[in-house]
Design an enzyme around this catalytic site. Structure first.
Site, PDB file in Angstrom:
ATOM      1  N   GLN A  34      39.738  29.042  39.761  1.00  0.00           N
ATOM      2  CA  GLN A  34      39.706  28.793  38.313  1.00  0.00           C
ATOM      3  C   GLN A  34      40.559  27.589  37.929  1.00  0.00           C
ATOM      4  O   GLN A  34      41.387  27.132  38.710  1.00  0.00           O
ATOM      5  CB  GLN A  34      40.190  30.044  37.568  1.00  0.00           C
ATOM      6  CG  GLN A  34      41.571  30.516  38.000  1.00  0.00           C
ATOM      7  CD  GLN A  34      41.778  32.006  37.838  1.00  0.00           C
ATOM      8  OE1 GLN A  34      41.151  32.637  36.993  1.00  0.00           O
ATOM      9  NE2 GLN A  34      42.665  32.597  38.629  1.00  0.00           N
ATOM     10  N   HIS A  65      53.184  43.579  28.867  1.00  0.00           N
ATOM     11  CA  HIS A  65      53.770  44.011  30.137  1.00  0.00           C
ATOM     12  C   HIS A  65      54.516  45.323  30.016  1.00  0.00           C
ATOM     13  O   HIS A  65      54.455  46.166  30.909  1.00  0.00           O
ATOM     14  CB  HIS A  65      54.648  42.890  30.700  1.00  0.00           C
ATOM     15  CG  HIS A  65      53.852  41.656  31.010  1.00  0.00           C
ATOM     16  ND1 HIS A  65      54.283  40.376  30.758  1.00  0.00           N
ATOM     17  CD2 HIS A  65      52.593  41.529  31.518  1.00  0.00           C
ATOM     18  CE1 HIS A  65      53.346  39.513  31.124  1.00  0.00           C
ATOM     19  NE2 HIS A  65      52.318  40.188  31.571  1.00  0.00           N
ATOM     20  N   GLU A 109      46.303  40.173  43.771  1.00  0.00           N
ATOM     21  CA  GLU A 109      45.897  39.057  42.911  1.00  0.00           C
ATOM     22  C   GLU A 109      44.969  38.154  43.713  1.00  0.00           C
ATOM     23  O   GLU A 109      45.321  37.719  44.807  1.00  0.00           O
ATOM     24  CB  GLU A 109      47.153  38.300  42.437  1.00  0.00           C
ATOM     25  CG  GLU A 109      46.932  36.909  41.894  1.00  0.00           C
ATOM     26  CD  GLU A 109      46.066  36.856  40.639  1.00  0.00           C
ATOM     27  OE1 GLU A 109      46.441  37.447  39.635  1.00  0.00           O
ATOM     28  OE2 GLU A 109      44.995  36.185  40.697  1.00  0.00           O
ATOM     29  N   ASP A 140      40.658  40.023  46.536  1.00  0.00           N
ATOM     30  CA  ASP A 140      39.840  40.498  45.415  1.00  0.00           C
ATOM     31  C   ASP A 140      40.088  42.004  45.245  1.00  0.00           C
ATOM     32  O   ASP A 140      39.857  42.778  46.181  1.00  0.00           O
ATOM     33  CB  ASP A 140      38.364  40.220  45.732  1.00  0.00           C
ATOM     34  CG  ASP A 140      37.446  40.589  44.573  1.00  0.00           C
ATOM     35  OD1 ASP A 140      37.878  41.348  43.669  1.00  0.00           O
ATOM     36  OD2 ASP A 140      36.303  40.106  44.564  1.00  0.00           O
ATOM     37  N   GLY A 141      40.535  42.398  44.060  1.00  0.00           N
ATOM     38  CA  GLY A 141      40.832  43.811  43.804  1.00  0.00           C
ATOM     39  C   GLY A 141      39.615  44.706  43.958  1.00  0.00           C
ATOM     40  O   GLY A 141      39.735  45.885  44.309  1.00  0.00           O
ATOM     41  N   ASP A 158      45.217  44.565  35.487  1.00  0.00           N
ATOM     42  CA  ASP A 158      45.735  43.485  34.627  1.00  0.00           C
ATOM     43  C   ASP A 158      44.919  42.235  34.929  1.00  0.00           C
ATOM     44  O   ASP A 158      45.400  41.280  35.516  1.00  0.00           O
ATOM     45  CB  ASP A 158      47.217  43.269  34.929  1.00  0.00           C
ATOM     46  CG  ASP A 158      47.833  42.198  34.049  1.00  0.00           C
ATOM     47  OD1 ASP A 158      47.194  41.766  33.079  1.00  0.00           O
ATOM     48  OD2 ASP A 158      48.963  41.770  34.352  1.00  0.00           O
ATOM     49  N   THR A 160      41.691  39.250  34.112  1.00  0.00           N
ATOM     50  CA  THR A 160      41.124  38.369  33.097  1.00  0.00           C
ATOM     51  C   THR A 160      39.940  39.087  32.426  1.00  0.00           C
ATOM     52  O   THR A 160      39.603  40.216  32.780  1.00  0.00           O
ATOM     53  CB  THR A 160      40.670  37.057  33.774  1.00  0.00           C
ATOM     54  OG1 THR A 160      40.147  37.368  35.066  1.00  0.00           O
ATOM     55  CG2 THR A 160      41.840  36.118  33.986  1.00  0.00           C
TER      56      THR A 160
HETATM   57  N1  SAM Z   1      47.353  39.834  30.746  1.00  0.00           N
HETATM   58  C1  SAM Z   1      46.380  38.848  30.913  1.00  0.00           C
HETATM   59  C2  SAM Z   1      45.177  38.915  30.000  1.00  0.00           C
HETATM   60  O1  SAM Z   1      44.575  39.954  29.834  1.00  0.00           O
HETATM   61  O2  SAM Z   1      44.810  37.865  29.484  1.00  0.00           O
HETATM   62  C3  SAM Z   1      45.944  38.750  32.295  1.00  0.00           C
HETATM   63  C4  SAM Z   1      46.999  38.114  33.075  1.00  0.00           C
HETATM   64  S1  SAM Z   1      46.772  37.921  34.760  1.00  0.00           S
HETATM   65  C5  SAM Z   1      47.227  36.238  34.878  1.00  0.00           C
HETATM   66  C6  SAM Z   1      45.058  38.042  35.140  1.00  0.00           C
HETATM   67  C7  SAM Z   1      44.842  37.778  36.633  1.00  0.00           C
HETATM   68  O3  SAM Z   1      43.747  38.540  37.112  1.00  0.00           O
HETATM   69  C8  SAM Z   1      44.512  36.331  36.963  1.00  0.00           C
HETATM   70  O4  SAM Z   1      45.602  35.735  37.608  1.00  0.00           O
HETATM   71  C9  SAM Z   1      43.252  36.410  37.846  1.00  0.00           C
HETATM   72  O5  SAM Z   1      43.300  35.507  38.922  1.00  0.00           O
HETATM   73  C10 SAM Z   1      43.318  37.872  38.274  1.00  0.00           C
HETATM   74  N2  SAM Z   1      42.015  38.429  38.678  1.00  0.00           N
HETATM   75  C11 SAM Z   1      40.837  38.314  38.033  1.00  0.00           C
HETATM   76  N3  SAM Z   1      39.862  38.941  38.727  1.00  0.00           N
HETATM   77  C12 SAM Z   1      40.468  39.486  39.827  1.00  0.00           C
HETATM   78  C13 SAM Z   1      39.993  40.261  40.911  1.00  0.00           C
HETATM   79  N4  SAM Z   1      38.691  40.579  41.029  1.00  0.00           N
HETATM   80  N5  SAM Z   1      40.897  40.673  41.846  1.00  0.00           N
HETATM   81  C14 SAM Z   1      42.202  40.341  41.746  1.00  0.00           C
HETATM   82  N6  SAM Z   1      42.707  39.600  40.747  1.00  0.00           N
HETATM   83  C15 SAM Z   1      41.850  39.176  39.787  1.00  0.00           C
END
Ligand code: SAM
Length: 285
Positions: A34, A65, A109, A140-141, A158, A160
């Protein structure tokens, strides 16, 4: 979108926007996953954007948080292992490490660059990542959760917004895997968008959670930088209701609360009294 010194974020099929007066564009890079940007702004201090969407700001990060961590912690009976999916800014980890009875915190993450950029620009958020109980797993979660079975007491999603590689994290398939990864009285927390702006999306998310969890509830906390500020969060649980706080934890939380900026146990219990609008949106009687 940029309008002479402003960073404008458009949402809801580009019919609604939030703007931030920019002091400086501190960071810009395209990671494998991204676009990552950090701005210094007049109103909210440092602001992290991923693919042009606001994620974290100095001004309001504590709200998100604190609520997604201390709410499930206070309901859980024994809380030894916590999993955070996404959350690369580290803010949720920072809150969980405050609880000394937690033995392991796994942060899964997908994008390591979010963690590295956050360490530079949001050092307070990432301060918990060096705690020896924390494992940072770049994966990937959606794939990770399939291998975990009856392991975690709390799982926080948590992520995107539900687009691209994050979209799987809002499906009933994913919630079933989360259910299997939780211990017998486990709890899942997630951010569930703004129902004023995304009624269809919110109904879909709660519908999917209800297919899997016997207890699904919701609350709001104001997120100044997110579209429309009115932000909903989901509490899904196998056994305990969100207002059923663990009495054994009240004493210690009472002293911790004094150092928190948003969370306290009275707010926690009141947060689950919902408006008719909110109940209707999440399909609650
Ligand atoms: N609190 C924030 C919001 O809702 O806007 C989110 C913050 S956090 C930075 C979101 C993180 O989720 C990102 O760093 C992104 O890379 C991660 N993310 C998105 N999809 C993911 C996945 N499938 N597995 C692991 N991490 C993921």
């Amino acid at each position: 979108m940029n309008v002479s010194g402003w960073m404008i974020e458009e949402f809801f099929r580009n019919t609604f926007a939030t703007g931030f007066k920019v002091k400086a564009h501190l960071h810009s890079e395209k990671s494998t996953f991204q676009q990552i940007d950090v701005f210094d702004t007049e109103a909210v201090g440092r602001l992290l954007l991923l693919d042009g969407k606001t994620m974290v700001s100095d001004k309001d990060e504590f709200v998100y948080h604190e609520v997604v961590s201390h709410i499930p912690y206070m309901v859980s009976r024994s809380c030894k292992k916590v999993l955070i999916i996404g959350g690369g800014d580290g803010g949720v980890v920072r809150e969980f490490v405050k609880h000394t009875d937690i033995e392991r915190i796994d942060l899964v993450e997908i994008d390591e660059r979010v963690i590295e950029v956050s360490k530079i620009y949001f050092p307070d958020c990432t301060s918990g990542l060096s705690d020896p109980r924390v494992r940072v797993l770049p994966e990937d979660g959606f794939a990770f959760i399939k291998r975990a079975k009856a392991e975690y007491d709390i799982i926080v999603v948590d992520s995107t917004d539900p687009v691209d590689f994050a979209s799987g994290l809002f499906t009933d398939e994913f919630y079933s895997d989360v259910y299997a990864a939780l211990t017998e009285d486990g709890i899942m927390m997630n951010q569930t968008e703004n129902p004023f702006l995304d009624e269809f999306g919110v109904k879909n998310i709660y519908g999917n959670m209800r297919k899997v969890f016997p207890i699904v509830q919701s609350f709001t906390a104001p997120m100044l930088i997110y579209p429309g500020v009115f932000w909903t969060f989901g509490f899904s649980s196998k056994k305990y209701r969100p207002t059923d706080l663990n009495p054994a934890k009240l004493g210690r939380m009472n002293s911790l609360e004094r150092s928190l900026k948003w969370y306290n146990t009275k707010w926690h219990q009141g947060a689950f009294a919902l408006s008719n609008f909110h109940k209707h949106m999440i399909g609650q009687e």
